[in-house]
Design an enzyme around this catalytic site. Structure first.
Site, PDB file in Angstrom:
ATOM      1  N   ASP A 274       1.099  -1.380  -0.113  1.00 50.43           N
ATOM      2  CA  ASP A 274       0.026   0.040  -0.208  1.00 50.43           C
ATOM      3  C   ASP A 274       1.048   1.096  -0.009  1.00 50.43           C
ATOM      4  OD1 ASP A 274      -2.013   1.556   0.147  1.00 50.43           O
ATOM      5  OD2 ASP A 274      -3.232   0.751   1.567  1.00 50.43           O
TER       6      ASP A 274
HETATM    7  C1  BGC Z   1      -5.176   3.432  -0.074  1.00 46.82           C
HETATM    8  C2  BGC Z   1      -5.241   2.139  -1.089  1.00 46.82           C
HETATM    9  C3  BGC Z   1      -4.723   3.006  -2.411  1.00 46.82           C
HETATM   10  C4  BGC Z   1      -3.684   3.529  -2.486  1.00 46.82           C
HETATM   11  C5  BGC Z   1      -3.336   4.374  -3.719  1.00 46.82           C
HETATM   12  C6  BGC Z   1      -3.881   4.118  -0.082  1.00 46.82           C
HETATM   13  O1  BGC Z   1      -3.890   5.253   0.691  1.00 46.82           O
HETATM   14  O2  BGC Z   1      -5.235   2.555   1.206  1.00 46.82           O
HETATM   15  O3  BGC Z   1      -6.555   1.533  -1.124  1.00 46.82           O
HETATM   16  O4  BGC Z   1      -4.920   2.105  -3.526  1.00 46.82           O
HETATM   17  O5  BGC Z   1      -3.730   4.587  -1.545  1.00 46.82           O
HETATM   18  O6  BGC Z   1      -4.290   5.348  -3.849  1.00 46.82           O
END
Ligand code: BGC
Length: 727
Positions: A274
């Protein structure tokens, strides 16, 4: 002598043969689609420099140079070898182009689906598949080849801020639905992730919280949802989560990323982090992290250069870099992003809007319908539509899954979340329930009221329809289960003025309803999406029979929950603290059942405008249980029902009551259908973590057939044989 025309043909043929040989000589061997993805990946790898491999394992959220789009994630390709860049977009609920505080661009607009709890509430995997296929098609036309979709965290807490992106509290239901949507995406030659692996089950302090849970219970709950989604959807990538599990960062958790995901489940794709979830180089790479995403979100870059140093110094074996790159490349070949690259084109907005509308129509849950107030007659003389900005649109959830709706937001209210880098705004999708209601009752006098004169308007009308909203967003949990602001008071006042009051809830999660017994009807519409207005109106006026069933328990109060307060609420931001998931695998209805608690509305609940009867339940035992039963539509209208099978596991210490199967059945009035459900044996088993296997205890297993986890109508038992299965 060869006759002249034949000679000419032969000459052309031999020229063609020479030409194709020349082309073949220029076409690299890995572009041959008849080779396996592994063979193709190996051929490319053999040509790649170390620097190119190191570039492939780091992503950024920075807009690539000269790129008009702003993908959420970008990984440069290897142009000289024909390997395209990975262009990643968030996409749980439609293609959500990352907003960067710029003015909203027309090109960022996409079809907004209803929130994840709506397709989950349809209990119809083909709805989830159609959603995924629609997202995949739009993504291709918008130039993306990787979607950060497939969010399957279990709803352990009904106040958690991202439950609206997920698929509810049950591992079988969530896994089946999310798996189907991933299949839909990837059938369009777009890679999908499955996320957030694992236990990112609340937002408060999500980057530092340490989730504690019994390992066997974890396998029977959150991990089972991931396992089923992987089997059903075969995602190309898995995104490891922000939180820690038993003091280990999820992206450094070898047990999870290597033992469970790869060795036990046989996952062949790559593990990406993530955004901002990486904390080390060697530890993470050893544990099984293959790609650092959004490296600019981490405290510093851990892959790329530092990874190169780790390999050069021997802190990591060199073949690990090949393994990381191989997993990414093989997935790109396997899912078709190299053979079928995205082609930028206008969206098919009408077709896609129909997908969104159908998902909402099957996902709306009718919770109450006193004296058959609904469906409304098109002859109704006057309607007061009250609140919720129902004149202009429907609410959507905030954070990275936020779609920029086609036509631009009907209303956008900026929100500053001090604890999240993700910009957020409360966005209303431009699909007006008021207009759709007016279209269904053309002769009626319809008034929209948002101000103080609401009671008077309700009193004067035949029917009052109140739209109540609860906005939720990534990075923040709700403090309470109540509707925000003075909406409870407003609904009570409207109901006092007019007993024919219908409440339409646009919420991201369950809410309490102190006015429940005073209103005539209640619809849970979740976040309704691009065609929310017409979908809600079709249910209100009976053009569509409500067939949604709750994928989450609606508690009567926060005291009924394993944790009456969201953990970490009073702990300073970014301070590590522990969330003790002592309920183990007894999530949602399982907890309520074990504690004999009566919820406001149980899991699986939802009314229809017709009535269904269940009959003749028969079970066959053995290695698993196969159930057959009959469903009959006893009413006067067509409708669809969701008969559910719950097992009681003899001698289980926790997680004793489990959903083990269901069927979505559409029936004409008077029609009957015989349904057969074979139970996945894992659902009858308990995970023996010490011996690393699923263990089915021999004995008599009881199965209940019901219309919700509480409305159990028929029961039977079957003898099940002892069995152990690999995890
Ligand atoms: C979120 C993810 C997301 C990623 C990219 C993160 O803060 O938890 O679900 O895909 O950001 O935007």
């Amino acid at each position: 002598m060869v006759p002249k025309p034949l000679f000419a043909v032969l000459t052309v043929l031999s020229l063609l043969a020479i030409a194709s040989a020349v082309v073949a000589a220029q076409t690299p061997a890995w572009m041959n689609p008849s080779l396996t993805p592994d063979a193709r990946a190996d051929l490319v790898l053999a040509q790649m420099t170390k620097a190119e491999k190191l570039r492939l394992v780091v992503g950024t959220s920075q807009r690539p140079q000269g790129d008009a789009f702003g993908p959420a994630g970008f990984v440069p390709g290897v142009a000289r070898l024909g390997i395209p860049a990975l262009r990643e977009s968030n996409a749980e609920l439609g293609v959500a182009v990352a907003q960067r505080g710029d003015a909203v661009r027309k090109d960022d607009e996409a079809t907004a689906l209803p929130s994840g709890l709506a397709p989950a509430a349809s209990w119809n995997p083909s709805i989830a598949y159609a959603n995924g296929a629609m997202i995949g098609q739009e993504a291709r036309r918008m130039g993306f080849n990787v979607l950060l979709a497939g969010a399957v965290n279990l709803a352990r807490d009904p106040r958690a801020g991202r439950n609206f992106e997920y698929a509810g509290e049950d591992p079988l239901l969530a896994g089946m639905m999310v798996g189907a949507s991933i299949r839909g995406i990837q059938d369009q030659h777009v890679i999908s992730t499955l996320k957030h692996f694992a236990l990112n089950d609340q937002e408060t302090n999500r980057t530092v919280l340490d989730a504690q849970i019994d390992p066997a219970a974890l396998r029977e709950s959150d991990l089972l949802a991931f396992e089923i989604a992987i089997e059903q959807g075969r995602p190309g990538a898995v995104m490891c989560a922000y939180n820690m599990i038993d003091r280990v960062h999820a992206c450094e958790d070898g047990e999870l990323l290597d033992r469970v995901l790869r060795r036990e489940w046989g996952f062949r794709g790559w593990v990406m982090s993530d955004w901002g979830a990486v904390h080390s180089t060697v530890t993470a790479a050893r544990a099984g992290l293959d790609q650092e995403s959004g490296s600019d979100w981490d405290s510093r870059a851990f892959f790329g250069k530092p990874l190169g140093v780790a390999f050069a110094e021997g802190a990591l074996p060199r073949k690990r870099l090949d393994e990381m790159a191989h997993r990414i490349l093989r997935t790109m070949f396997a899912k078709g992003v190299i053979d079928h690259p995205p082609a930028v084109a206008p969206l098919d907005v009408d077709r896609d809007a129909r997908v969104a509308q159908r998902a909402e129509e099957e996902g709306i849950v009718l919770l109450r319908n006193r004296n058959d107030l609904l469906p409304l007659s098109s002859q109704v003389r006057s309607i007061a539509v009250i609140g919720g900005h129902a004149d202009i649109g429907v609410l959507s959830g905030g954070g990275s899954s936020q779609v920029v709706p086609l036509g631009g937001p009907a209303l956008r209210i900026e929100y500053r979340n001090a604890h999240s880098a993700t910009p957020s705004a409360m966005v209303f999708d431009p699909s007006s329930p008021l207009r759709a209601i007016a279209a269904q009752a053309p002769a009626a006098h319809i008034a929209f009221v948002a101000g103080d004169d609401r009671d008077a308007a309700a009193r004067a009308a035949d029917v009052a329809i109140v739209f109540a909203t609860q906005w939720e967003m990534e990075g923040r949990d709700s403090a309470t289960l109540s509707l925000p602001g003075d909406q409870d008071r407003l609904i009570a006042a409207v109901a006092a003025a007019n007993p024919r009051t219908v409440v339409v809830l646009e919420t991201g999660d369950p809410v309490t309803m102190p006015w429940r017994n005073r209103v005539g009807a209640i619809l849970e519409a979740w976040y309704p999406g691009a065609r929310g207005g017409p979908a809600i109106a079709n249910i209100l006026f009976g053009a569509v029979d409500p067939s949604g069933r709750l994928p989450q328990t609606f508690p009567a109060s926060a005291d009924q929950l394993p944790r009456p307060e969201i953990p970490g609420r009073h702990i300073p931001w970014n301070t590590t603290f522990t969330v003790d998931y002592s309920e183990g695998a007894s999530v949602g209805y399982k907890w309520f059942d074990a504690r004999h608690l009566t919820p406001l509305y149980p899991f699986g609940f939802g009314l229809s405008y017709t009535h269904f009867r269940y009959g003749d339940l028969r079970l066959a035992g053995g290695k698993t249980i196969t159930a057959t039963f009959t469903v009959t539509n006893e009413g006067k209208r067509s409708g669809a029902d969701v008969p559910q099978l719950y097992a009681t596991i003899p001698g289980a210490k926790g997680n004793a009551t489990r959903l083990v199967g269901w069927s979505k059945v559409a029936l004409a009035p008077g029609e009957s259908r015989r349904i057969r459900i074979a139970v996945d044996p894992r659902l009858l088993a308990q995970l023996d973590d010490r011996h690393q296997h699923w263990d089915i205890k021999p004995g008599a297993y009881r199965l209940d057939l019901g219309a919700s986890s509480l409305d159990l109508r028929l029961a039977a038992t079957a003898l099940v044989a002892a069995q152990t299965m690999p995890p």
